[in-house]
Design a protein around this motif. Structure first.
Motif, PDB file in Angstrom:
ATOM      1  N   ALA A 381      24.392  42.856  41.904  1.00 52.36           N
ATOM      2  CA  ALA A 381      25.237  43.587  40.960  1.00 52.36           C
ATOM      3  C   ALA A 381      26.706  43.228  41.132  1.00 52.36           C
ATOM      4  O   ALA A 381      27.469  43.238  40.157  1.00 52.36           O
ATOM      5  N   ALA A 382      27.110  42.912  42.353  1.00 54.41           N
ATOM      6  CA  ALA A 382      28.508  42.568  42.604  1.00 54.41           C
ATOM      7  C   ALA A 382      28.822  41.112  42.298  1.00 54.41           C
ATOM      8  O   ALA A 382      29.990  40.727  42.232  1.00 54.41           O
ATOM      9  N   SER A 383      27.780  40.303  42.113  1.00 55.15           N
ATOM     10  CA  SER A 383      27.988  38.872  41.863  1.00 55.15           C
ATOM     11  C   SER A 383      28.321  38.616  40.400  1.00 55.15           C
ATOM     12  O   SER A 383      27.877  39.336  39.505  1.00 55.15           O
ATOM     13  N   THR A 384      29.103  37.581  40.161  1.00 61.01           N
ATOM     14  CA  THR A 384      29.481  37.208  38.796  1.00 61.01           C
ATOM     15  C   THR A 384      28.580  36.132  38.220  1.00 61.01           C
ATOM     16  O   THR A 384      28.680  35.816  37.034  1.00 61.01           O
ATOM     17  N   THR A 385      27.702  35.567  39.031  1.00 55.98           N
ATOM     18  CA  THR A 385      26.783  34.528  38.554  1.00 55.98           C
ATOM     19  C   THR A 385      25.349  34.942  38.829  1.00 55.98           C
ATOM     20  O   THR A 385      25.057  35.527  39.879  1.00 55.98           O
ATOM     21  N   PRO A 386      24.454  34.667  37.904  1.00 55.09           N
ATOM     22  CA  PRO A 386      23.050  35.039  38.126  1.00 55.09           C
ATOM     23  C   PRO A 386      22.396  34.138  39.156  1.00 55.09           C
ATOM     24  O   PRO A 386      22.840  33.002  39.388  1.00 55.09           O
TER      25      PRO A 386
END
Length: 442
Positions: A381-386
């Motif tokens: 959830a905190a990441s900007t990339t899947p």
């Protein structure tokens, strides 16, 4: 005292630390690029080596032999189906040998739906009352539909054994065929109700659908028609099918046992009868192991009717998700030969967080090791990339049978830990007694 406590902690750590050798099988993880997270899809080839129903004996280690954060991805919304009633009317057909005229007489209600339609012919011969098609008016801008459910009306005469053709149109002039030869069947056979009242065809968003009988026969009394539309969900995992052969249950005629290779998430069940022109009431039950209770999964009438390429069979029933490994099929009248049990599942999706040196190794199968709970969802959830997809290489044994064998007696680390704790408790007690017996003078 402090040295003893430190020894106890070290012993406890040794007792809980897992290594790849604590698992029976391993696979190299093929993860390209330098993504922060990767997704693995695990099918029966991996899950057949898993011993726990909660899949906790699946883990990933890095090149230093350290566990890597690894957890299942929550299932996304699956495809859903919705039934909606659809208006319909009977359309008289021209006499045999006469073409339909394009001169139409239409009657519509206040909502714009058809109330009546007459296909005029060039012949004055009256149309036999039983010769008609069914015309469905789905209204303005209808959603795509790929199946129709037919509900027989009260007093419908049995047997019903029709072959149906479905066509679609937006203007009642140009028609596109969506499917032909679809069975519509309803009959009673020695107390067993045999029904196939669902027509499946190529999806269409046309306003009008026309149902025609291809063989000899007449439409039964119809109580209602429902259009089924499928709403595609976000879950794109591919369905996989297991076909299992059964073994007769001792002293129980017509019952057969089956076993899945692992704790697969079974969502659909069906049986394939061994011979044509066969019918049987089927009860499917399942349990996780020898000590469990048999739990009902589905009950229905299975049948295979017809020959020479015109075979009709039942529709598979709906079933909920289960990871049970032992399955039983009971048939009545008792079948002499086991039907094929067909189970459908979708692969499990797990995510791993890139941590430590590569390559990573997936391990599976253990009665002594279990994966820790990692806050993987919070990290995603905190990441900007899947997370990026990863695959598995060829599997091989890791700890082998030793990882799957129950331990005999207590583990030596546990003995050390309990010995240290016992000795420490004894020393504390001894010191307390000495203090009580020889208090310090005031």
């Amino acid at each position: 005292m402090r040295s003893l406590l430190m020894l106890g902690l070290l012993a406890a750590g040794a007792a809980t630390a897992n290594t790849p050798q604590d698992y029976a099988w391993q696979w190299p993880v093929q993860a390209e690029g330098d993504a922060a997270a990767y997704v693995l899809e695990l099918d029966a080839g991996v899950l057949q080596h898993v011993s726990r129903a909660d899949l906790r004996d699946l883990a990933v280690f890095n090149a230093d032999g350290e566990p890597v954060p690894f957890a299942p991805l929550p299932h996304e919304q699956a495809e859903e189906s919705r039934r909606e009633p659809v208006a319909w009317l009977r359309v008289p057909l021209p006499a045999p040998g006469q073409p339909e005229s394009l001169a139409l007489r239409l009657e519509r209600d206040a909502d714009g739906r058809l109330r009546g339609l007459d296909l005029r012919t060039n012949d004055s011969t009256p149309t036999p009352p039983e010769r008609h098609d069914l015309l469905l008016d789905r209204g303005d801008e209808p959603p795509p539909v790929s199946a129709l459910h037919v509900q027989l009306g009260e007093g419908a005469a049995l047997p019903v054994n029709l072959r149906v053709r479905i066509s679609a149109s937006d203007d009642l002039a140009e028609w596109q065929e969506l499917g032909r030869g679809m069975p519509l069947v309803a009959l009673d056979d020695n107390g067993l109700r045999i029904e196939r009242l669902k027509l499946e065809f190529t999806g269409s968003d046309a306003r009008y659908l026309r149902l025609s009988i291809e063989n000899d026969g007449q439409w039964p009394v119809i109580g209602a028609l429902q259009a089924e539309r499928r709403m595609r969900g976000a879950d794109t995992r591919e369905w996989k099918t297991l076909s299992l052969e059964g073994k007769p249950v001792t002293d129980v005629a017509g019952s057969f046992d089956y076993a899945t290779p692992g704790p697969l998430a079974i969502e659909r069940v069906d049986v394939a009868l061994p011979t044509t022109n066969a019918v049987a009431a089927v009860q499917i039950t399942a349990r996780d192991g020898d000590e469990g209770w048999w739990r009902g999964i589905a009950g229905f009438t299975a049948f295979r009717l017809g020959n020479n390429g015109d075979e009709v069979r039942h529709l598979a029933p709906d079933a909920g998700l289960t990871r049970d490994r032992q399955w039983r099929v009971a048939t009545q009248p008792a079948l002499a030969k086991a039907p094929t049990l067909q189970l459908q599942y979708r692969p499990e999706r797990f995510v791993l967080l890139a941590q430590g040196p590569r390559p990573y190794t997936l391990v599976a199968g253990s009665v002594r090791a279990a994966r820790e709970d990692y806050p993987v969802q919070a990290a995603l959830a905190a990441s900007t990339t899947p997370p990026q997809p990863a695959t598995l290489g060829e599997g091989r044994e890791s700890g082998g049978g030793a990882a799957m064998a129950p331990k005999r007696g207590e583990d030596w680390q546990r003995w050390v830990l309990w010995a240290v704790l016992g000795l420490g408790a004894g020393l504390v007690l001894l010191v307390s007694l000495r203090v009580l017996r020889h208090p310090k003078p005031e």
